[in-house]
Every structure is written in C-alpha cells, then in structure tokens.
Design a protein around this motif. Structure first.
Motif, short mmCIF file in Angstrom:
data_model
loop_
_atom_site.label_atom_id
_atom_site.label_comp_id
_atom_site.label_asym_id
_atom_site.label_seq_id
_atom_site.Cartn_x
_atom_site.Cartn_y
_atom_site.Cartn_z
N GLY A 205 -14.57 -64.68 -40.58
CA GLY A 205 -14.27 -63.30 -40.25
C GLY A 205 -15.09 -62.75 -39.10
N ALA A 206 -16.27 -63.35 -38.83
CA ALA A 206 -17.13 -62.90 -37.73
C ALA A 206 -17.19 -63.91 -36.60
CB ALA A 206 -18.55 -62.61 -38.26
N ASP A 207 -16.29 -64.88 -36.62
CA ASP A 207 -16.28 -65.94 -35.60
C ASP A 207 -15.84 -65.37 -34.26
OD1 ASP A 207 -16.02 -68.26 -34.11
OD2 ASP A 207 -15.03 -69.38 -35.71
N PRO A 211 -11.80 -67.02 -33.19
CA PRO A 211 -11.65 -65.87 -34.10
C PRO A 211 -10.54 -66.07 -35.13
CG PRO A 211 -10.79 -65.37 -31.92
CD PRO A 211 -11.50 -66.67 -31.80
N ALA A 212 -10.62 -65.29 -36.19
CA ALA A 212 -9.66 -65.42 -37.28
C ALA A 212 -8.23 -65.27 -36.80
CB ALA A 212 -9.98 -64.39 -38.37
N LEU A 234 -12.74 -66.18 -44.43
CA LEU A 234 -14.02 -66.01 -45.11
C LEU A 234 -14.80 -64.89 -44.42
CD1 LEU A 234 -14.86 -69.80 -45.48
CD2 LEU A 234 -13.82 -68.30 -47.20
N PRO A 235 -14.94 -63.74 -45.05
CA PRO A 235 -15.59 -62.60 -44.40
C PRO A 235 -17.04 -62.90 -44.04
CG PRO A 235 -14.41 -61.92 -46.39
CD PRO A 235 -14.43 -63.43 -46.40
N LEU A 241 -20.67 -71.43 -39.52
CA LEU A 241 -20.32 -71.41 -40.95
C LEU A 241 -20.94 -72.57 -41.73
CD1 LEU A 241 -16.74 -70.80 -42.33
CD2 LEU A 241 -17.95 -72.87 -42.97
N LEU A 242 -20.98 -73.75 -41.13
CA LEU A 242 -21.45 -74.93 -41.86
C LEU A 242 -22.90 -74.81 -42.28
CD1 LEU A 242 -19.85 -77.86 -39.81
CD2 LEU A 242 -18.92 -76.66 -41.80
#
Length: 262
Positions: A205-207, A211-212, A234-235, A241-242
């Motif tokens: 969600g913050a990528d 982006p989403a 995933l917010p 993320l990993l």
C-alpha cells in the motif's frame, strides 16, 4: 482449509538492485514449515552485496539481459524433480509471470511485481523511481547502483533510518541497465489469455516504485476464467516488504494461500 501445500518445493526469485540474501527471512520461515527452498542468484551476483558494490560501475553484471536472468531460473527449475512454487519480488515477480507462461511451475506469487510489457499506469513516484535505473543517457556497459537517497525514496520509505541503512548495506547491489530495459521489450510479453497455474499478486500500500495501482492493473489483465488469479493489497508496506517488521505476517498469508490451493 487444507493444510497440505500444492507443492513442497519453493524457488524464490530475487528482484533487481539487490542480492538473493533479500529472501533469507522468508526462506527460513518456509523451511520451518516443511518446504524445501532455494534462492538462486542472478548471473554474476553470487557474492555478498558489499563485494558487488566494489565492482561498480564496471561489473560483469552489466552484461545481463532479461532473457539471461530468466534462463537461470528456467534451467534451475528444469533440474528439479517436480514443478515448484515460485515466489518473486519486484523484477522477480515479472519473472514469476514469465515462468507461469512457460507452464514450468505449480503456482506463483508475484510480490510488488514489475509489470510485463504493456501494463502501465500514470504515477509520478513510479517514474521518479524507475527512470534512473533505465540509464537512458548512460552506457549499457556500466551498471546502475542506487544511491542511499534513491534507496530511501523508492524502496525503503517508511522504515526507520537505521533499518534503511542496514538493508542498503546488506542488500543493495549494482544492476544491469539492459535487464531493467528488458521489461520494456518483447522478452517481457505475457499472453494474458492463456491458462496458467494459480497466481497471487501481493501489492504494498505504501510502495512507491511498484505502486498498488500498477499491481492491480497487472492482475486485471489476466483473462482466463478457468485459472486462479488472486490479488491482495497489504496496507503500509513499502517496496522493502520482505524485510519490514510485518514480513512474518505477510509470509504466513502466502502460506495460507498456498495451502488453500490443495
């Protein structure tokens, strides 16, 4: 929900500008759950990140094209006794999609995936993040290495400064501009109408770099009604993320999705 996985072998597929050490947490998690796990390195990226950075900008990594990287995974999977599950992050997500198209795997998970040819959205943070990696006005004989400032903006936004620095030191590696540009070539073409093994898209969600909205557009292109194609946002997850504090929760979500396929 069944607890028996669709397959007990997982091949983790690394993204660009990092090493396969980015999968260490996830590999340990799934091994503890009974999976046999592998995380093959991209060509010329077998060494630790710090050593690879010392080779920049004249690293042999610059020789890699997208087809070369995909071939590493195609060859690795071919020598396994069964079709594996493949889980890829970022550019590795694109490779997951290409491997599904080859009918080479039992299931795929594309996490914050780089898009195949023709999947686009209008997004400023994506352009700001990806444009330097393409190196449009620089030699293809040299590698791209993100600065720490670029890393902070495009990949590790939202993480504490100490974690941003830690992950940069441990994971950031030079990358081939040929490989990055390969995502804009026919080597990255997907036939979205073909049947395929089950595929899950996970978006952060913050990528900022993938982006989403881009992940949703990628997911929506798949048209075969008889194939499983799922999507979950995933917010609060950045492109790191990993390694975020929520990584175990996210790995457990993937495990549950895989178990439900059985």
């Amino acid at each position: 929900m069944s607890s028996t996985p669709i397959c007990s072998t997982i091949v983790f597929i690394t993204g660009a500008v990092v090493t396969s050490a980015s999968w260490d947490n996830w590999k340990s998690f799934f091994e503890a759950e009974g999976y046999t796990c592998y995380a093959p390195a991209w060509p010329h990226k077998e060494a630790p990140a710090a050593e690879l950075r010392r080779q920049h900008p004249h690293s042999p990594i610059a020789q890699n094209g997208l087809a070369d990287v995909v071939q590493v995974y195609t060859d690795f999977i071919a020598q396994l006794p069964v079709k594996p599950i493949v889980i890829g992050h970022s550019f590795g997500g694109l490779i997951v999609q290409l491997l599904l198209q080859q009918d080479a795997v039992a299931a795929g998970v594309a996490i914050e995936s780089a898009p195949p040819l023709g999947v686009v959205v209008a997004n400023w943070s994506l352009v700001r993040s990806v444009l330097p990696m393409l190196g449009l006005f620089s030699s293809l004989k040299t590698t791209f290495l993100p600065t720490f400032a670029q890393w902070q903006y495009a990949i590790a936004n939202g993480l504490p400064l100490a974690d941003q620095q830690k992950y940069y030191d441990e994971l950031a590696a030079p990358e081939s501009k040929k490989t990055i540009r390969g995502a804009l070539s026919l080597d990255a073409r997907i036939d979205f109408r073909r049947p395929h093994a089950p595929l899950l898209f996970l978006a952060g969600g913050a990528d900022r770099i993938m982006p989403a909205a881009l992940n949703r557009a990628n997911h929506r292109r798949y048209q075969h009604a008889g194939s499983v194609t799922d999507y979950q946002e995933l917010p609060g997850r950045s492109h790191a993320l990993l390694g975020q504090s929520t990584w175990r929760e996210d790995a457990a979500f993937v495990q549950r999705w895989l178990a439900a396929l059985s």
